[in-house]
Design a protein around this motif. Structure first.
Motif, PDB file in Angstrom:
ATOM      1  N   SER A  34       0.377  18.972 -69.470  1.00 46.66           N
ATOM      2  CA  SER A  34       0.943  19.075 -68.124  1.00 46.66           C
ATOM      3  C   SER A  34       1.219  20.533 -67.773  1.00 46.66           C
ATOM      4  CB  SER A  34       2.239  18.278 -68.036  1.00 46.66           C
ATOM      5  OG  SER A  34       1.998  16.916 -68.241  1.00 46.66           O
ATOM      6  N   SER A  35       0.939  20.889 -66.534  1.00 43.41           N
ATOM      7  CA  SER A  35       1.227  22.230 -66.043  1.00 43.41           C
ATOM      8  C   SER A  35       2.728  22.375 -65.786  1.00 43.41           C
ATOM      9  CB  SER A  35       0.469  22.480 -64.741  1.00 43.41           C
ATOM     10  OG  SER A  35       0.961  21.626 -63.712  1.00 43.41           O
ATOM     11  N   PRO A  36       3.253  23.608 -65.725  1.00 43.28           N
ATOM     12  CA  PRO A  36       4.676  23.803 -65.423  1.00 43.28           C
ATOM     13  C   PRO A  36       5.103  23.143 -64.120  1.00 43.28           C
ATOM     14  CG  PRO A  36       3.723  25.824 -66.267  1.00 43.28           C
ATOM     15  CD  PRO A  36       2.585  24.874 -66.070  1.00 43.28           C
ATOM     16  N   GLU A  37       4.250  23.208 -63.098  1.00 46.05           N
ATOM     17  CA  GLU A  37       4.609  22.601 -61.822  1.00 46.05           C
ATOM     18  C   GLU A  37       4.712  21.081 -61.934  1.00 46.05           C
ATOM     19  OE1 GLU A  37       5.636  23.907 -59.068  1.00 46.05           O
ATOM     20  OE2 GLU A  37       5.506  25.887 -59.987  1.00 46.05           O
ATOM     21  N   LYS A  38       3.836  20.493 -62.725  1.00 48.03           N
ATOM     22  CA  LYS A  38       3.907  19.053 -62.905  1.00 48.03           C
ATOM     23  C   LYS A  38       5.158  18.674 -63.679  1.00 48.03           C
ATOM     24  CE  LYS A  38       1.210  15.024 -64.353  1.00 48.03           C
ATOM     25  NZ  LYS A  38      -0.063  14.540 -64.937  1.00 48.03           N
ATOM     26  N   LEU A  39       5.501  19.495 -64.680  1.00 46.12           N
ATOM     27  CA  LEU A  39       6.725  19.240 -65.427  1.00 46.12           C
ATOM     28  C   LEU A  39       7.951  19.360 -64.529  1.00 46.12           C
ATOM     29  CD1 LEU A  39       6.054  21.103 -68.805  1.00 46.12           C
ATOM     30  CD2 LEU A  39       6.037  18.642 -68.380  1.00 46.12           C
ATOM     31  N   LYS A  40       7.903  20.267 -63.579  1.00 47.01           N
ATOM     32  CA  LYS A  40       9.010  20.402 -62.625  1.00 47.01           C
ATOM     33  C   LYS A  40       9.157  19.130 -61.809  1.00 47.01           C
ATOM     34  CE  LYS A  40      10.613  23.090 -58.649  1.00 47.01           C
ATOM     35  NZ  LYS A  40      10.337  24.251 -57.759  1.00 47.01           N
ATOM     36  N   ARG A  41       8.044  18.592 -61.348  1.00 47.65           N
ATOM     37  CA  ARG A  41       8.112  17.357 -60.564  1.00 47.65           C
ATOM     38  C   ARG A  41       8.622  16.194 -61.415  1.00 47.65           C
ATOM     39  NH1 ARG A  41       3.109  19.362 -58.732  1.00 47.65           N
ATOM     40  NH2 ARG A  41       1.969  17.870 -60.057  1.00 47.65           N
ATOM     41  N   VAL A  42       8.152  16.136 -62.656  1.00 43.99           N
ATOM     42  CA  VAL A  42       8.616  15.077 -63.557  1.00 43.99           C
ATOM     43  C   VAL A  42      10.116  15.215 -63.804  1.00 43.99           C
ATOM     44  CG1 VAL A  42       8.466  14.185 -65.908  1.00 43.99           C
ATOM     45  CG2 VAL A  42       6.384  14.773 -64.659  1.00 43.99           C
ATOM     46  N   SER A  43      10.566  16.459 -63.967  1.00 39.12           N
ATOM     47  CA  SER A  43      11.988  16.699 -64.182  1.00 39.12           C
ATOM     48  C   SER A  43      12.808  16.253 -62.978  1.00 39.12           C
ATOM     49  CB  SER A  43      12.236  18.179 -64.469  1.00 39.12           C
ATOM     50  OG  SER A  43      13.602  18.431 -64.683  1.00 39.12           O
ATOM     51  N   GLN A  44      12.324  16.527 -61.778  1.00 38.22           N
ATOM     52  CA  GLN A  44      13.033  16.105 -60.567  1.00 38.22           C
ATOM     53  C   GLN A  44      13.094  14.586 -60.470  1.00 38.22           C
ATOM     54  OE1 GLN A  44      10.598  18.405 -57.833  1.00 38.22           O
ATOM     55  NE2 GLN A  44      12.340  19.708 -57.312  1.00 38.22           N
ATOM     56  N   ILE A  45      11.979  13.932 -60.809  1.00 33.36           N
ATOM     57  CA  ILE A  45      11.977  12.465 -60.812  1.00 33.36           C
ATOM     58  C   ILE A  45      12.954  11.945 -61.861  1.00 33.36           C
ATOM     59  CG2 ILE A  45      10.578  10.416 -61.286  1.00 33.36           C
ATOM     60  CD1 ILE A  45       8.158  11.986 -60.196  1.00 33.36           C
ATOM     61  N   GLY A  46      12.961  12.599 -63.030  1.00 35.36           N
ATOM     62  CA  GLY A  46      13.884  12.200 -64.086  1.00 35.36           C
ATOM     63  C   GLY A  46      15.335  12.364 -63.674  1.00 35.36           C
ATOM     64  N   ILE A  47      15.641  13.460 -62.976  1.00 36.12           N
ATOM     65  CA  ILE A  47      17.010  13.685 -62.498  1.00 36.12           C
ATOM     66  C   ILE A  47      17.439  12.561 -61.561  1.00 36.12           C
ATOM     67  CG2 ILE A  47      18.393  15.154 -60.960  1.00 36.12           C
ATOM     68  CD1 ILE A  47      16.936  17.566 -62.222  1.00 36.12           C
ATOM     69  N   ALA A  48      16.550  12.179 -60.647  1.00 33.11           N
ATOM     70  CA  ALA A  48      16.878  11.113 -59.695  1.00 33.11           C
ATOM     71  C   ALA A  48      17.083   9.779 -60.413  1.00 33.11           C
ATOM     72  CB  ALA A  48      15.771  10.989 -58.652  1.00 33.11           C
ATOM     73  N   ILE A  49      16.178   9.445 -61.333  1.00 31.06           N
ATOM     74  CA  ILE A  49      16.273   8.156 -62.027  1.00 31.06           C
ATOM     75  C   ILE A  49      17.497   8.104 -62.939  1.00 31.06           C
ATOM     76  CG2 ILE A  49      15.153   6.640 -63.706  1.00 31.06           C
ATOM     77  CD1 ILE A  49      12.463   7.577 -62.607  1.00 31.06           C
ATOM     78  N   VAL A  50      17.680   9.171 -63.734  1.00 30.38           N
ATOM     79  CA  VAL A  50      18.828   9.210 -64.645  1.00 30.38           C
ATOM     80  C   VAL A  50      20.134   9.193 -63.860  1.00 30.38           C
ATOM     81  CG1 VAL A  50      20.030  10.592 -66.369  1.00 30.38           C
ATOM     82  CG2 VAL A  50      17.552  10.359 -66.487  1.00 30.38           C
ATOM     83  N   GLY A  51      20.157   9.920 -62.728  1.00 33.44           N
ATOM     84  CA  GLY A  51      21.362   9.928 -61.901  1.00 33.44           C
ATOM     85  C   GLY A  51      21.737   8.542 -61.414  1.00 33.44           C
TER      86      GLY A  51
END
Length: 750
Positions: A461-478
């Motif tokens: 995964s590219s850094p930008e894709k990891l950023k998007r995954v991280s944002q999705i993870g933040i929303a789901i975990v939240g």
């Protein structure tokens, strides 16, 4: 009744003349142990909801506003909008701001509540043991933080280091422990905050638990780790200001009247005034001293007439049954449990590794040392004020079971400052939950992004894709965070039980994680066996000690402090012993210099940060040519190297200078961290415990002054140092803002 300044101090004499009840009668002694009627500090539900929502809105708006200012008027640096910035804050956080992050995320709701509870139970020993028992881990973690910068600076989580050293099997095992630590901490902090709001304002615990994550999910989604760091500065400032306010409210001068009055109608002897309630204000350390001595005499009478009252008054086992001594068996036992258990909640919690990842290497050690020492002031001073005041004010009608729910400080705040005191304590409590919640949110998201998604789902995964995954993870975990608190509430376990038991479940990972970075002899089998074996040994010791001490294994017997102590020590120490034995008998030969190189290879990058191709000649062959971009970030010449068009590999002199900086920082972390740990956990409390010394009025005055000075100095450091370190950037931002508005004014004029 007697007047103290403008306040009416009501003393209810416990005698046949004042109550109509014979205090020496068996019925009276066995009924309530002289606890009295509980003080009513309840607020309306709308007050709890309003306070929580207003705090959430203010923190979110402030953080987002500063992020926008940085974007519009900050330096013209594209990296500030990059995925690396979102996930690691660029690795440029200085000591002052790093310290505020430590203070903010280590200030749980339990810090504010349980520190006062142990003061209520054990007297002055409680605040010191609570503060020192949870500070030493932060001080010692600086050793791991700087070692991470030295040996594995490219790694974003501690689990990535586990994977590189030991492989996937060990990685999966430690993922479970890492997530378990974050889940337990998250559930405790959310439910603790919700329980405090419920007990004081009758709000619904489940609604509050579900609402809390909204307070930090929004700005974390926008700004990532940097947004959390910015919010921590303001959260810490608010916490420290309210801390000072409570200190001065308790010990302020409010008149010259005396509160300690002798009376011949007292039941214990003919020279003491025994009472259940007192005035609303303490006023000075001398009055606190006298009131606590009176309270000790009152409690001693009840325990001596009914041994069952010992459960309500554990202070009886202190030297002379005094609140004003460090010679407290209960306080010492709590201190040991606190020290052992908190190693797990720091060393196994990804949020503290993120602090190391985001910090500037030259400031990593200072961040943890300053943060730890400033944090010490919060539980120490707050409990020395509110916790002791609760007993000085007659116990406020609280049973020990009620006190252990964490209601002590809020009741004192309401007693002394009225509705205003209730509101500002709730603000401090909500701020603590928001700060720690944001830290745990980013930590869980990082583990899911790097150690699960990238390692096992999409390795390239590219850094930008990891950023998007991280944002999705933040929303789901939240969204899922609230359910964790609800599940803990449904379990029926008390917060105190879970807090003490957490160390049993995660402390077995402390030693192997630390030795993974510090000892090359640790092997894969040793790493796995030590963490699982330590867990099994700790749980077994917990169960066996519960049976031997209480004659049965039940939640009640398992919740006793002695069995908790045995379980925590068993989990922590057994895993350490297994690590040492395994490393000596089956030693590995690991070269720490390969960590960064292997990390880049595992994600498909060479030393130049370029994708690896089939051309082997493009790969560097020297261990000195490690992660050139990251090495450049870690030097003082980061900005020049970042914009340079020359080769990204730093010169030999720069590499030598950087290695010397890391070595100096590592030595400093060992010497200073070690000395402070010995001072706070041994040299200060243990001699006082062994001396059997009971404080005099003048000594207690010095104790209070020390707490005040520590808090004041800590507040000044945490407010001024981050601004001073960022003065150049702030000045440049202000100049850009001024130039922008001047241009706008010219356009409007034309």
């Amino acid at each position: 009744r007697s007047l103290v300044g403008s306040e009416m101090c009501i003393r209810d004499r416990v005698s046949t003349q004042s109550t109509g009840i014979d205090i020496n009668s068996k019925d009276m002694v066995t009924t309530d142990c002289g606890i009295g009627e509980p003080y009513d500090a309840k607020g309306e539900p709308w007050l709890g909801y309003t306070t929580m929502i207003v705090c959430m809105v203010v923190v979110t708006i402030t953080t987002v506003f500063i992020l926008l200012l940085e974007k519009w008027f900050g330096s013209e640096d594209d990296s500030k909008n990059s995925a690396e910035e979102f996930l690691t804050a660029g690795g440029r956080i200085r000591a002052g701001l790093g310290a505020t992050v430590i203070v903010s995320q280590w200030t749980w709701a339990a810090t504010l509540q349980q520190s006062s509870t142990v003061a209520f139970k054990y007297g002055v020993s409680g605040p010191l043991w609570y503060a020192s028992g949870a500070t030493v881990q932060i001080l010692l973690f600086a050793v791991l933080g700087i070692t991470l910068k030295k040996n594995a600076s490219a790694c974003k989580t501690f689990l990535e280091i586990i994977r590189l050293r030991y492989g996937k099997a060990a990685h999966i095992v430690y993922i479970i422990f890492g997530l378990m630590a974050n889940v337990l901490v998250t559930a405790m902090l959310l439910l603790g905050g919700a329980a405090a709001l419920h007990s004081t304002t009758h709000t619904s615990k489940w609604i509050v638990v579900l609402l809390f994550p909204l307070g930090y999910v929004i700005y974390t989604l926008i700004g990532g780790l940097r947004a959390k760091i910015i919010s921590c500065y303001f959260n810490t400032a608010v916490t420290m200001f309210i801390l000072l306010l409570f200190c001065f409210a308790v010990y302020r001068k409010d008149g010259t009247g005396e509160v300690y009055i002798t009376n011949t109608t007292a039941p214990v002897n003919t020279s003491s005034m025994i009472f259940v309630g007192t005035c609303n204000y303490i006023g000075s350390s001398d009055r606190m001293f006298k009131l606590l001595n009176n309270r000790s005499e009152y409690l001693r009478y009840w325990v001596e007439h009914n041994e069952h009252c010992l459960l309500e008054y554990p202070v009886y086992e202190n030297r002379e049954s005094s609140f004003l001594t460090m010679s407290s068996i209960g306080g010492l036992m709590f201190g040991v449990i606190n020290i052992v258990g908190n190693f797990g909640t720091v060393f196994v919690d990804q949020s503290y590794w993120q602090c190391a990842v985001s910090s500037n290497p030259g400031d990593t050690v200072s961040s943890f040392h300053i943060g730890g020492l400033v944090w010490f002031a919060i539980p120490f001073t707050l409990a020395t004020s509110l916790g002791l005041a609760a007993q000085a004010l007659g116990g406020l009608g609280l049973t020990m079971a009620q006190a252990e729910t964490g209601i002590v400080p809020v009741m004192v705040a309401h007693k002394i400052l009225g509705q205003f005191g209730l509101i500002i304590f709730l603000i401090q409590l909500v701020i603590a939950v928001l700060s720690t919640g944001a830290a745990e949110l980013t930590a869980i998201s990082s583990l899911c992004t790097y150690d699960i998604y990238r390692d096992y789902i999409s390795p390239k995964s590219s850094p930008e894709k990891l950023k998007r995954v991280s944002q999705i993870g933040i929303a789901i975990v939240g969204l899922l965070m609230g359910s964790l608190g609800i599940l803990l509430d449904l379990s029926g376990l008390s917060l105190g039980f879970v807090y003490l038991a957490t160390g049993i479940f995660i402390s077995s990972a402390v030693a192997p994680i630390a030795l993974t970075l510090l000892w090359s002899a640790m092997g894969t089998v040793t790493a796995i066996v030590s963490v699982l074996g330590g867990l099994c040994f700790g749980i077994t010791a917990w169960f066996v000690s519960s049976y031997l001490l209480e004659g049965n294994v039940s939640l009640e017997s398992m919740g006793m402090e002695k069995s908790m102590l045995v379980g925590n020590l068993g989990s922590l120490l057994s895993s350490f012993v297994i690590c040492i034995i395994g490393g000596l008998i089956f030693p590995a030969r690991f070269d720490f210099r390969l960590l960064d190189k292997d990390y880049r290879a595992s994600i498909g990058l060479d030393e130049y940060n370029n994708p690896i191709t089939g051309d082997k000649s493009s790969k560097a062959t020297s261990n000195l040519e490690l992660q050139p971009l990251l090495t450049a970030q870690k030097t003082k010449k980061y900005d020049e190297l970042k914009t340079s068009t020359a080769s990204p590999i730093p010169s030999t002199s720069e590499d030598v200078e950087y290695q010397a900086l890391l070595k100096t920082s590592f030595n400093r972390s060992l010497y200073i961290g070690g000395l402070l740990t010995l001072l706070l956990s041994i040299a200060w409390p243990i001699p006082m415990f062994l001396s059997n010394y009971v404080f005099s009025s003048s000594f207690f005055l010095g104790w209070v002054v020390l707490a005040f000075l520590w808090s004041i100095i800590g507040t000044l450091i945490i407010l001024i140092l981050p601004v001073a370190e960022s003065r150049t950037e702030l000045k440049a931002m202000f100049q850009r803002m001024t130039a922008f508005f001047k241009r706008e004014n010219i356009k409007n004029t034309i």
